[in-house]
Write a protein that holds these residues in place. Structure first.
Motif, mmCIF file in Angstrom:
data_model
loop_
_atom_site.group_PDB
_atom_site.id
_atom_site.type_symbol
_atom_site.label_atom_id
_atom_site.label_comp_id
_atom_site.label_asym_id
_atom_site.label_seq_id
_atom_site.Cartn_x
_atom_site.Cartn_y
_atom_site.Cartn_z
ATOM 1 N N ALA A 27 31.652 38.835 29.026
ATOM 2 C CA ALA A 27 30.995 39.763 29.940
ATOM 3 C C ALA A 27 31.180 39.286 31.380
ATOM 4 O O ALA A 27 31.021 38.100 31.686
ATOM 5 C CB ALA A 27 29.508 39.858 29.608
ATOM 6 N N GLY A 28 31.569 40.191 32.248
ATOM 7 C CA GLY A 28 31.726 39.865 33.658
ATOM 8 C C GLY A 28 32.987 39.107 34.007
ATOM 9 O O GLY A 28 33.125 38.638 35.144
ATOM 10 N N PHE A 29 33.918 38.989 33.060
ATOM 11 C CA PHE A 29 35.161 38.248 33.323
ATOM 12 C C PHE A 29 36.131 39.156 34.069
ATOM 13 O O PHE A 29 36.706 40.084 33.509
ATOM 14 C CB PHE A 29 35.779 37.759 32.020
ATOM 15 N N SER A 59 49.383 32.951 30.857
ATOM 16 C CA SER A 59 49.189 34.192 31.599
ATOM 17 C C SER A 59 48.436 35.182 30.723
ATOM 18 O O SER A 59 48.578 35.182 29.500
ATOM 19 C CB SER A 59 50.541 34.793 31.995
ATOM 20 N N ILE A 60 47.649 36.028 31.357
ATOM 21 C CA ILE A 60 46.893 37.046 30.628
ATOM 22 C C ILE A 60 47.778 38.274 30.446
ATOM 23 O O ILE A 60 48.293 38.832 31.411
ATOM 24 C CB ILE A 60 45.609 37.423 31.382
ATOM 25 N N VAL A 61 47.977 38.660 29.197
ATOM 26 C CA VAL A 61 48.815 39.815 28.882
ATOM 27 C C VAL A 61 48.043 41.118 29.048
ATOM 28 O O VAL A 61 48.597 42.133 29.489
ATOM 29 C CB VAL A 61 49.365 39.702 27.448
ATOM 30 N N SER A 62 46.778 41.107 28.689
ATOM 31 C CA SER A 62 45.968 42.325 28.795
ATOM 32 C C SER A 62 45.700 42.654 30.262
ATOM 33 O O SER A 62 45.813 41.804 31.152
ATOM 34 C CB SER A 62 44.654 42.157 28.035
ATOM 35 N N ALA A 63 45.350 43.907 30.515
ATOM 36 C CA ALA A 63 45.058 44.366 31.866
ATOM 37 C C ALA A 63 43.557 44.304 32.129
ATOM 38 O O ALA A 63 42.752 44.296 31.192
ATOM 39 C CB ALA A 63 45.562 45.797 32.047
ATOM 40 N N PRO A 64 43.145 44.248 33.393
ATOM 41 C CA PRO A 64 41.714 44.129 33.703
ATOM 42 C C PRO A 64 40.844 45.239 33.114
ATOM 43 O O PRO A 64 39.668 44.997 32.815
ATOM 44 C CB PRO A 64 41.692 44.179 35.234
ATOM 45 N N HIS A 65 41.405 46.433 32.927
ATOM 46 C CA HIS A 65 40.590 47.535 32.410
ATOM 47 C C HIS A 65 40.404 47.458 30.893
ATOM 48 O O HIS A 65 39.588 48.194 30.343
ATOM 49 C CB HIS A 65 41.225 48.882 32.763
#
Length: 242
Positions: A27-29, A59-65
């Protein structure tokens, strides 16, 4: 940076010897597309003989949304990769982050040429997913090189994103097709100045973003320098041991 405990939701193969791991998102990340996290495998299943926890940057593969944190990695025979591969469903890990400056320029009217070698595509997946979701006006071109189509993580999704996003163009090239069992009608040369010029097209004053193995990143940096690209217009990230 804040440390969060997360649980593994699922995993699946995205290319030969390459796996994506889907973790719950704290939550809140909040993070920017292109940023990374430190993933720590805690407890006896993820410890070295000296008792240290195993930690690796991804690296983060997923998107912020999106409502999950996704990483992807080549499954090499290292202590960390063995422990990660053995992490059970609903198993826990610690996440620190986000961090990193491989993020898109603040001006959305400035185009970007993304150049990825192998698993170096991961930060760009977050950028492209988010830009497509947000219907960003930014021109995006991805030059993506692999040995074979079998090695190209997320290739099918990238083609789907290209169909969905009229501002995104994919240029994928394979350099060892003699070792492949799949058909390929695209480019087969290594990344050079001409291929980069073709990928950039008529884009005015683009920014360049590079991610991949050290030798590939260094070669592209030299190519861009020889072409007169200002170093302030280039951001790069080297992927060691992937």
């Amino acid at each position: 940076m804040t440390t969060h405990t997360v649980r593994l939701r699922s995993r699946h193969m995205v290319a030969d010897d390459t796996m994506a791991f889907h973790f719950e998102k704290p939550a809140g990340f909040d993070f920017k597309p292109g940023q990374a996290i430190d993933l720590t495998l805690e407890g006896s299943a993820g410890q070295l003989p000296g008792g240290e926890d195993l930690k690796h940057a991804f690296s983060i593969v997923s998107a912020p949304h999106q409502e999950e944190l996704v990483i992807a990695t080549r499954m090499r025979n290292s202590a960390f990769k063995r422990a990660l591969g053995a992490l059970p469903a609903d198993g826990s890990a610690a996440v620190d982050g986000p961090f990193g400056s491989l993020t898109l320029h603040k001006k959305p009217d400035r185009g970007a040429v993304l150049i990825a070698g192998g698993i170096g595509v991961t930060p760009f997946m977050s950028m492209l997913r988010h830009a497509t979701h947000e219907r960003s006006p930014r021109e995006l071109r991805l030059l993506y090189t692999n040995h074979r189509p079998e090695d190209a993580a997320f290739l099918t999704e990238l083609r789907d994103l290209e169909r969905q996003n009229p501002r995104f163009t994919l240029v994928a090239t394979m350099t060892r097709m003699e070792q492949s069992t799949l058909a390929w009608e695209g480019p087969v040369e290594r990344i050079d100045g001409e291929l980069i010029r073709q990928a950039a097209g008529a884009m005015a004053h683009p920014a360049f973003y590079l991610a991949g193995p050290p030798a590939m990143v260094e070669a592209v940096l030299q190519t861009l320098s020889s072409a007169g690209v200002d170093e302030d217009d280039v951001r790069s990230e080297t992927f060691f041991g992937y």
